[in-house]
Design a protein around this motif. Structure first.
Motif: not given
Length: 207
Positions: A23-25, A135-139
């Motif tokens: 997800e961060a990618e 998901d919150v951290l990745c907006n």
């Protein structure tokens, strides 16, 4: 059974750490950011569960979980750093992590002599909360809130299935294995066949 739960928990940490990096990618973060997302994803659900149950947080008691999350996070970052990753690659490991953590969370609550309904919700929290943090951290809108995901639904039905099988006298090992496959199967079926729960209709502008 204790060894089985331990290694399933370790596998769940590794898989969820991988989903955090995947997800961060998409957000083009650096290795530290990706690892932070991986660790939060892998350990978030179990942390909330242990705090609610008023027991020692699992990764503080055994730092192997933390080391695994960090190692998988860093390793996954460099493995996929120069690769174009399809968003669909994210779905299967995420479903596996959901299945593993839901079983782990439910079993942990039952071993803590938690009533069956609360134990099922502990399973859901363990299964989905790491993904919410990711998901919150990745907006992103948390996957559990998206229409058609059958995300928390699969986790809760699986937790109730596990409790029911154990109450019926099935050995814990068999009940856990059947539940994992049931959650994974329901989640993947929901993705493939677009299974949904009733939701609010989309509102038109000016309505």
């Amino acid at each position: 059974m204790v060894d089985f739960i331990y290694w399933v928990g370790m596998a769940a940490v590794a898989v969820n750490a991988l989903t955090g990096v995947l997800e961060a990618e998409r957000k083009e973060v650096d290795v530290l950011g990706a690892t932070f997302v991986a660790v939060a994803t892998a350990l978030g659900g179990g942390t909330v569960r242990d705090l609610l149950l008023d027991r020692n947080v699992f990764w503080v008691v055994d730092q192997t979980y933390l080391i695994t999350a960090v190692a998988v996070g860093i390793g996954s970052f460099f493995l996929i750093r120069h690769r174009r990753v399809s968003p669909r690659w994210f779905l299967f490991p995420d479903a596996i992590g959901l299945a593993l953590f839901t079983v782990i969370g439910t079993q942990a609550a039952l071993q803590w002599h938690t009533p069956w309904l609360a134990a099922s919700l502990m399973g859901v929290i363990t299964g989905v909360f790491g993904g919410v943090v990711r998901d919150v951290l990745c907006n992103e809108v948390p996957l559990v809130m998206r229409a058609g995901a059958l995300y928390a639904t699969a986790a809760w039905l699986g937790a109730l299935l596990l409790i029911g099988l154990q109450q019926a006298g099935m050995p814990d090992l068999w009940a856990s294995g059947i539940t994992m496959f049931a959650i994974l199967g329901l989640r993947m079926a929901a993705i493939h066949f677009h299974l949904t729960l009733p939701s609010f209709p989309a509102k038109r502008d000016g309505s």
